[in-house]
Write a protein that holds these residues in place. Structure first.
Motif, PDB file in Angstrom:
ATOM      1  N   UNK A 154       0.801  -1.221   0.000  1.00 35.13           N
ATOM      2  CA  UNK A 154       0.000   0.000   0.000  1.00 35.13           C
ATOM      3  C   UNK A 154       0.830   1.265   0.000  1.00 35.13           C
ATOM      4  N   UNK A 155       2.086   1.154  -0.358  1.00 31.74           N
ATOM      5  CA  UNK A 155       2.991   2.304  -0.350  1.00 31.74           C
ATOM      6  C   UNK A 155       2.746   3.227  -1.539  1.00 31.74           C
ATOM      7  N   UNK A 156       3.150   4.467  -1.366  1.00 32.64           N
ATOM      8  CA  UNK A 156       3.166   5.444  -2.451  1.00 32.64           C
ATOM      9  C   UNK A 156       4.557   5.438  -3.059  1.00 32.64           C
ATOM     10  N   UNK A 157       4.621   5.461  -4.379  1.00 32.10           N
ATOM     11  CA  UNK A 157       5.913   5.547  -5.059  1.00 32.10           C
ATOM     12  C   UNK A 157       6.175   7.005  -5.403  1.00 32.10           C
ATOM     13  N   UNK A 158       7.355   7.468  -5.062  1.00 34.57           N
ATOM     14  CA  UNK A 158       7.797   8.814  -5.411  1.00 34.57           C
ATOM     15  C   UNK A 158       8.824   8.661  -6.531  1.00 34.57           C
ATOM     16  N   UNK A 159       8.460   9.115  -7.718  1.00 37.57           N
ATOM     17  CA  UNK A 159       9.357   9.050  -8.872  1.00 37.57           C
ATOM     18  C   UNK A 159      10.191  10.320  -8.909  1.00 37.57           C
ATOM     19  N   UNK A 160      11.493  10.163  -9.090  1.00 31.90           N
ATOM     20  CA  UNK A 160      12.419  11.288  -9.082  1.00 31.90           C
ATOM     21  C   UNK A 160      13.259  11.290 -10.350  1.00 31.90           C
ATOM     22  N   UNK A 161      13.344  12.442 -10.979  1.00 27.45           N
ATOM     23  CA  UNK A 161      14.270  12.640 -12.094  1.00 27.45           C
ATOM     24  C   UNK A 161      15.037  13.917 -11.818  1.00 27.45           C
ATOM     25  N   UNK A 162      16.363  13.810 -11.857  1.00 28.74           N
ATOM     26  CA  UNK A 162      17.214  14.977 -11.628  1.00 28.74           C
ATOM     27  C   UNK A 162      17.918  15.314 -12.932  1.00 28.74           C
ATOM     28  N   UNK A 187      11.485  16.905 -21.432  1.00 23.86           N
ATOM     29  CA  UNK A 187      11.855  15.487 -21.559  1.00 23.86           C
ATOM     30  C   UNK A 187      11.856  14.800 -20.194  1.00 23.86           C
ATOM     31  N   UNK A 188      12.387  15.465 -19.189  1.00 22.07           N
ATOM     32  CA  UNK A 188      12.403  14.898 -17.845  1.00 22.07           C
ATOM     33  C   UNK A 188      11.001  14.694 -17.293  1.00 22.07           C
ATOM     34  N   UNK A 189      10.129  15.673 -17.505  1.00 24.84           N
ATOM     35  CA  UNK A 189       8.758  15.549 -17.025  1.00 24.84           C
ATOM     36  C   UNK A 189       8.009  14.461 -17.789  1.00 24.84           C
ATOM     37  N   UNK A 190       8.284  14.328 -19.076  1.00 24.50           N
ATOM     38  CA  UNK A 190       7.637  13.287 -19.875  1.00 24.50           C
ATOM     39  C   UNK A 190       8.023  11.895 -19.370  1.00 24.50           C
ATOM     40  N   UNK A 191       9.283  11.718 -18.995  1.00 21.85           N
ATOM     41  CA  UNK A 191       9.746  10.445 -18.439  1.00 21.85           C
ATOM     42  C   UNK A 191       8.968  10.119 -17.158  1.00 21.85           C
ATOM     43  N   UNK A 192       8.837  11.117 -16.292  1.00 17.46           N
ATOM     44  CA  UNK A 192       8.096  10.930 -15.044  1.00 17.46           C
ATOM     45  C   UNK A 192       6.615  10.663 -15.306  1.00 17.46           C
ATOM     46  N   UNK A 193       6.016  11.436 -16.204  1.00 13.71           N
ATOM     47  CA  UNK A 193       4.585  11.302 -16.490  1.00 13.71           C
ATOM     48  C   UNK A 193       4.244   9.919 -17.058  1.00 13.71           C
ATOM     49  N   UNK A 194       5.100   9.416 -17.928  1.00 12.20           N
ATOM     50  CA  UNK A 194       4.853   8.096 -18.520  1.00 12.20           C
ATOM     51  C   UNK A 194       4.880   7.009 -17.449  1.00 12.20           C
ATOM     52  N   UNK A 195       5.900   7.052 -16.605  1.00 13.50           N
ATOM     53  CA  UNK A 195       6.009   6.052 -15.539  1.00 13.50           C
ATOM     54  C   UNK A 195       4.856   6.194 -14.545  1.00 13.50           C
ATOM     55  N   UNK A 196       4.489   7.424 -14.212  1.00 19.41           N
ATOM     56  CA  UNK A 196       3.393   7.651 -13.272  1.00 19.41           C
ATOM     57  C   UNK A 196       2.069   7.125 -13.825  1.00 19.41           C
ATOM     58  N   UNK A 197       1.831   7.325 -15.108  1.00 21.31           N
ATOM     59  CA  UNK A 197       0.593   6.839 -15.722  1.00 21.31           C
ATOM     60  C   UNK A 197       0.516   5.311 -15.654  1.00 21.31           C
ATOM     61  N   UNK A 241      -0.485   4.362  -5.880  1.00 24.71           N
ATOM     62  CA  UNK A 241      -0.371   5.813  -5.669  1.00 24.71           C
ATOM     63  C   UNK A 241       1.031   6.288  -6.032  1.00 24.71           C
ATOM     64  N   UNK A 242       1.100   7.439  -6.686  1.00 23.65           N
ATOM     65  CA  UNK A 242       2.391   7.904  -7.178  1.00 23.65           C
ATOM     66  C   UNK A 242       2.494   9.421  -7.086  1.00 23.65           C
ATOM     67  N   UNK A 243       3.698   9.889  -6.825  1.00 25.31           N
ATOM     68  CA  UNK A 243       4.034  11.309  -6.863  1.00 25.31           C
ATOM     69  C   UNK A 243       5.247  11.447  -7.780  1.00 25.31           C
ATOM     70  N   UNK A 244       5.410  12.621  -8.378  1.00 23.44           N
ATOM     71  CA  UNK A 244       6.588  12.852  -9.222  1.00 23.44           C
ATOM     72  C   UNK A 244       7.333  14.083  -8.737  1.00 23.44           C
ATOM     73  N   UNK A 245       8.662  14.032  -8.875  1.00 27.46           N
ATOM     74  CA  UNK A 245       9.527  15.148  -8.505  1.00 27.46           C
ATOM     75  C   UNK A 245      10.563  15.324  -9.608  1.00 27.46           C
ATOM     76  N   UNK A 246      10.621  16.529 -10.161  1.00 27.00           N
ATOM     77  CA  UNK A 246      11.616  16.873 -11.173  1.00 27.00           C
ATOM     78  C   UNK A 246      12.510  17.958 -10.580  1.00 27.00           C
ATOM     79  N   UNK A 247      13.802  17.691 -10.508  1.00 26.83           N
ATOM     80  CA  UNK A 247      14.760  18.635  -9.943  1.00 26.83           C
ATOM     81  C   UNK A 247      15.861  18.951 -10.943  1.00 26.83           C
ATOM     82  N   UNK A 248      16.470  20.088 -10.774  1.00 29.34           N
ATOM     83  CA  UNK A 248      17.665  20.437 -11.532  1.00 29.34           C
ATOM     84  C   UNK A 248      18.843  20.427 -10.570  1.00 29.34           C
TER      85      UNK A 248
END
Length: 98
Positions: free
Chosen positions: A30-38, A65-75, A83-90
């Protein structure tokens, strides 16, 4: 067991395997996955482009491109009911590990 699982994504096959494993763990716990792309900005600059070209053209492309990678995996995870959250960092010039 687990409440949140951090999964860094870089588009590699290894990251994909980690994502699949995390999805399985999340589904049974029942965990939430936090997807991270830096984004490492220096990998997207040759040092010769004018600042405005970098700001108006180069940077938006690598952020998209980074957000698209996160969005695809989150979908994919949401389709599985995870449950999923996404984080895009520089990295802002820092090492990604930091």
């Amino acid at each position: 067991m687990y409440s949140r699982l951090l999964v860094p994504l870089d588009g590699s096959a290894t990251a994909r395997l980690a994502l699949d494993h995390a999805a399985h763990l999340a589904s049974i716990s029942g965990a939430t996955i936090v997807l991270l792309n830096i984004i490492e900005e220096m990998k997207h600059s040759n040092g010769f482009e004018r600042p405005m070209v970098y700001i108006q053209e180069v940077r938006p492309q690598f952020l998209t491109a980074g957000q698209a990678l996160l969005d695809k995996a989150a979908a994919e995870l949401r389709d599985k009911g995870v449950p999923v959250e996404t984080v895009l960092l520089e990295s802002k010039g820092d090492r990604v590990s930091e």
